[in-house]
Design a protein around this motif. Structure first.
Motif, PDB file in Angstrom:
ATOM      1  N   ASN A   1       2.696   5.974  -6.979  1.00 18.90           N
ATOM      2  CA  ASN A   1       1.548   5.490  -8.459  1.00 18.90           C
ATOM      3  C   ASN A   1       1.409   4.760  -8.774  1.00 18.90           C
ATOM      4  O   ASN A   1       1.262   4.766 -10.419  1.00 18.90           O
TER       5      ASN A   1
ATOM      6  N   LEU B   1       0.671  13.358   1.202  1.00 17.34           N
ATOM      7  CA  LEU B   1       0.400  12.498   0.201  1.00 17.34           C
ATOM      8  C   LEU B   1      -1.387  12.176   0.928  1.00 17.34           C
ATOM      9  O   LEU B   1      -2.602  12.036  -0.307  1.00 17.34           O
ATOM     10  N   ASP B   2      -1.388  11.226   1.488  1.00 12.76           N
ATOM     11  CA  ASP B   2      -2.385  10.350   2.499  1.00 12.76           C
ATOM     12  C   ASP B   2      -1.812  10.266   4.230  1.00 12.76           C
ATOM     13  O   ASP B   2      -1.026  10.254   4.616  1.00 12.76           O
ATOM     14  N   THR B   3      -3.559   9.838   4.277  1.00  7.36           N
ATOM     15  CA  THR B   3      -3.634   9.999   5.911  1.00  7.36           C
ATOM     16  C   THR B   3      -4.587   8.453   6.257  1.00  7.36           C
ATOM     17  O   THR B   3      -5.635   8.194   5.925  1.00  7.36           O
ATOM     18  N   TRP B   4      -3.596   7.747   6.876  1.00  9.41           N
ATOM     19  CA  TRP B   4      -4.164   6.352   7.269  1.00  9.41           C
ATOM     20  C   TRP B   4      -4.609   5.900   8.488  1.00  9.41           C
ATOM     21  O   TRP B   4      -3.846   6.970   9.657  1.00  9.41           O
TER      22      TRP B   4
ATOM     23  N   LYS C   1       0.958  -1.051  -0.081  1.00  9.23           N
ATOM     24  CA  LYS C   1       0.102  -0.298  -0.125  1.00  9.23           C
ATOM     25  C   LYS C   1       0.888   1.154  -0.231  1.00  9.23           C
ATOM     26  O   LYS C   1       0.491   2.470  -0.689  1.00  9.23           O
TER      27      LYS C   1
ATOM     28  N   LEU D   1       1.512   3.427  -3.299  1.00  6.91           N
ATOM     29  CA  LEU D   1       1.034   5.083  -3.041  1.00  6.91           C
ATOM     30  C   LEU D   1       2.296   6.140  -3.650  1.00  6.91           C
ATOM     31  O   LEU D   1       2.135   7.284  -4.101  1.00  6.91           O
TER      32      LEU D   1
ATOM     33  N   THR E   1       7.369   9.344   6.870  1.00  8.33           N
ATOM     34  CA  THR E   1       5.891   8.796   6.952  1.00  8.33           C
ATOM     35  C   THR E   1       5.754   9.229   8.809  1.00  8.33           C
ATOM     36  O   THR E   1       6.794   9.228   9.688  1.00  8.33           O
TER      37      THR E   1
ATOM     38  N   TYR F   1       3.852  11.844   3.677  1.00  6.93           N
ATOM     39  CA  TYR F   1       5.031  13.078   3.218  1.00  6.93           C
ATOM     40  C   TYR F   1       5.726  12.798   2.381  1.00  6.93           C
ATOM     41  O   TYR F   1       6.542  11.703   2.573  1.00  6.93           O
TER      42      TYR F   1
ATOM     43  N   TYR G   1      -9.816  11.285   8.090  1.00  2.00           N
ATOM     44  CA  TYR G   1      -9.413  11.907   7.670  1.00  2.00           C
ATOM     45  C   TYR G   1      -9.330  10.548   5.861  1.00  2.00           C
ATOM     46  O   TYR G   1      -9.723   9.650   5.677  1.00  2.00           O
TER      47      TYR G   1
ATOM     48  N   ARG H   1       0.651   9.555   8.472  1.00  2.00           N
ATOM     49  CA  ARG H   1       0.690  10.323   7.825  1.00  2.00           C
ATOM     50  C   ARG H   1       1.989  10.569   6.812  1.00  2.00           C
ATOM     51  O   ARG H   1       2.458  10.234   7.122  1.00  2.00           O
TER      52      ARG H   1
END
Lengths: 348, 309
Positions: free
Chosen positions: B75, B299-302, B68, B72, B275, B293, B309, B291
């Motif tokens: 891409n 980029l994303d928060t899991w 995952k 991410l 991270t 970066y 979020y 999070r």
């Protein structure tokens, strides 16, 4: 006046709260939603090898007691859960709480209502007992019917979250129902609105049956919200176990199952039902079956080999999950993802 | 310009990267250790594989436990679980296979295949006994390189019995056997055998293992384990030379099948990824937020349960 609280189970808090507030004079304390803190509290004071429903309900009870409740309600079951109320009472009393615990179902039999009011300090309102009891029963049945519809249609919704939003609205309206007729109207309106939710067209339907231990199946926090997850993959879900089934249909159905099926004995809790449901799902040509239980659930452990071999005869894959406080979410997701991929490949 | 596809399998112990062309031939591949840092490992792996000049990268797929995150960051257009990836990869190169035995660093799985698709699978659930990390930690204890493990095991004629129900108890049993003076090769052979027995008893319980059987994952490079699989199953067990790459090959193949691909470049080296873990204080759930970066850009928060979020 004593304050009453009850354990948390899915959305069934709505009808329970409805009944208690309309029927009793006592103050009712709504239990908190299950969070990580609930689980931590529950596991901290529970024996390690007890099944997870014990831990969840114990955690909720502690939170309710902290909010000032002094009468707790628990329901025993047909397995060792039937003894849990006594153990939980002892654990909580050892922790220094003062309260009374009412066990509504003991060894499969309901406690008598007369005894309930004689022995415990709860006061009945003068009017409307039967009316509200009936409304509550109907509310549970309607809720289960709506949920049944949602499980098999949510996967096709065009706008994500449309069904969940309607469901929440409906629960709010239901909790303000004036009586059975008003409730029926609410049910009909929302069923109609749900049937009007725009759905995607699909050529191949993939259907999954969910079976297993009742608490873990019915409390989404205990099963990592598996139904929504499966729906989000585009799979229809069928689940037999709900409160309607357990309270109003199980007795009759089990008698039928014992008559028609190759199993001659009850195996405790829902083991027999699950084996029969496996067969039913296979005969209905479901694409896959997922069996969920809490760790150390003895009746389900006994049923698992039979479920597996039954499904094997029909060539339907079964995935087994044992849920615990320590279940790793990643491992769970990997398995479910692989299972879904497999079902999709088999369908092609 | 010809098209090529990149598949990366980021496992707990090793990271595998492979580049294939449209007819699924391997153009370049590498196998390195993850060493607990998937981002560094992937950066290193991408330096080791090279795209031939006449090729253009048209797809990236990731699998393995860090799929995952890496998916991410790169891409990727395919992010798939290991089971599907392994099955797809194996079926492309060995279309007749009916059973895939896979023992990796942290998990072991069995995939049953009927009519060229996954029919059933199982994965170890509770314990890591009988996986790669168990073998490598025991090798360290015995002072042997894991790579020699298999060959040493083959020398033994009398493997000892090692209780393999649980990693910790297997280890104490091993110490006990060493303490009473068993030769090293017998102990190592016993370990290999116990891995096989544990795997067959735990993971393959209730599954029908039909031949042809193929054995994959890092542990398949261990000839000792391979020998005991054949001995105990009484069947021929295939081991592919590219067996350790199958997961990466599988996702590369899957990414070649994605409709509407776009061009990719591998400008991954100079970008800084970070991270940051954080505890959400919104409710008593106290979700652990992660999070991610890229050069200070979030980029994303899991990790939030409520979907905030």
């Amino acid at each position: 006046m004593n304050k009453i609280s009850y354990p948390q189970l899915g959305s069934y808090g709505v009808p329970i709260y409805y009944l208690l507030t309309h029927v009793l004079r006592n103050e009712i304390i709504k239990p908190k939603e299950i969070t990580k803190k609930t689980m931590e509290l529950g596991s901290k004071y529970s024996p390690d090898f007890v099944c997870t429903p014990f831990k969840y309900t114990l955690g909720t009870m502690i939170e309710s007691l902290d909010m000032g409740a002094d009468i707790l309600i628990q329901m025993g079951g047909g397995c060792r859960y039937g003894y849990y109320h006594e153990l939980q009472e002892q654990i909580l009393k050892d922790l220094g709480y003062h309260f009374q615990l009412i066990n509504l179902i003991n060894g499969g039999n309901h406690i008598s209502i007369r005894k309930l009011f004689k022995e415990y300090p709860i006061e009945l309102k003068k009017r409307g007992f039967l009316k509200y009891l009936y409304t509550t029963k109907k509310m549970v049945i309607y809720m289960d019917k709506i949920d049944h519809y949602i499980r098999s249609h949510r996967c096709y919704e065009k706008e994500k979250g449309a069904f969940n939003k309607l469901r929440e609205e409906m629960l709010l309206k239901m909790s303000e129902a004036k009586g059975p007729i008003h409730l029926y109207h609410i049910y009909k309106t929302y069923l109609k609105r749900m049937k009007n939710v725009p759905l995607r067209e699909t050529t191949k339907r993939i259907r999954v049956g969910l079976i297993g231990e009742l608490y873990t199946l019915m409390e989404p926090k205990a099963n990592e919200e598996i139904e929504e997850l499966l729906n989000s993959y585009g799979f229809e879900v069928k689940r037999y176990t709900d409160v309607t089934y357990l309270l109003f249909q199980k007795k009759r159905k089990v008698k039928q199952y014992l008559k028609n099926f190759f199993i001659k004995y009850r195996m405790g809790a829902d083991a027999l039902d699950n084996i029969h449901h496996t067969k039913e799902l296979c005969e209905d040509e479901y694409d896959g079956i997922i069996h969920i239980k809490s760790s150390f659930c003895t009746p389900e452990i006994a049923a698992m080999p039979i479920i597996e071999s039954t499904a094997q005869q029909y060539g339907v894959p079964v995935l087994f999950f044992s849920m615990d406080m320590n279940t790793s979410e990643t491992g769970f997701l990997t398995r479910i993802e692989a299972f879904c991929d497999m079902l999709e490949m088999r369908k092609q | 310009m010809k098209e090529c596809y990149l598949g990366i399998d980021i496992g707990s112990i090793s990271t595998k990267a492979v580049i294939i062309n449209k007819s699924y031939q391997i153009l370049s591949s590498c196998y390195i250790e993850t060493k607990g840092n998937p981002i560094v490992a992937v950066k290193e792996a991408l330096q080791l594989v090279s795209i031939p000049p006449e090729y253009q990268l048209r797809g990236i797929g990731t699998t393995g436990s860090a799929r995952k995150l890496i998916g991410l960051l790169l891409n990727a257009n395919v992010v798939k679980n290991e089971i599907t990836a392994h099955a797809v990869g194996t079926l492309t190169y060995h279309p007749d296979v009916k059973t895939i035995l896979e023992i990796g660093g942290q998990d072991s799985k069995v995939i049953c295949i009927r009519n060229r698709m996954i029919h059933d699978y199982a994965m170890n659930t509770l314990c890591a006994a009988g996986t790669g990390s168990f073998l490598s930690s025991q090798a360290k204890r015995l002072g042997v390189d894991v790579k020699d493990f298999g060959n040493i095991a083959l020398k033994s004629t009398n493997p000892t019995n090692i209780a393999a129900r649980c990693t910790v108890f297997a280890e104490s049993d091993l110490v006990h056997k060493a303490q009473i003076g068993y030769p090293k090769e017998d102990i190592i052979a016993g370990l290999c055998k116990s891995v096989v027995l544990n795997y067959l008893n735990n993971v393959c319980k209730g599954k029908r293992l039909e031949s042809p059987i193929i054995f994959q994952g890092g542990v398949s490079k261990n000839v000792g384990v391979h020998k005991y699989f054949e001995e105990i199953l009484k069947e021929k067990v295939l081991v592919d030379d590219n067996g350790h790459l199958m997961g990466a090959l599988g996702v590369a193949i899957l990414s070649s099948k994605v409709p509407n691909p776009r061009n990719y470049t591998l400008d991954f080296q100079n970008i800084e990824f970070k991270t940051i873990g954080e505890e959400c204080k919104g409710c008593s759930n106290r979700c652990e937020l992660v999070r991610i970066y890229r050069d200070r850009e979030l980029l994303d928060t899991w990790g939030s349960k409520c979907g905030k979020y």
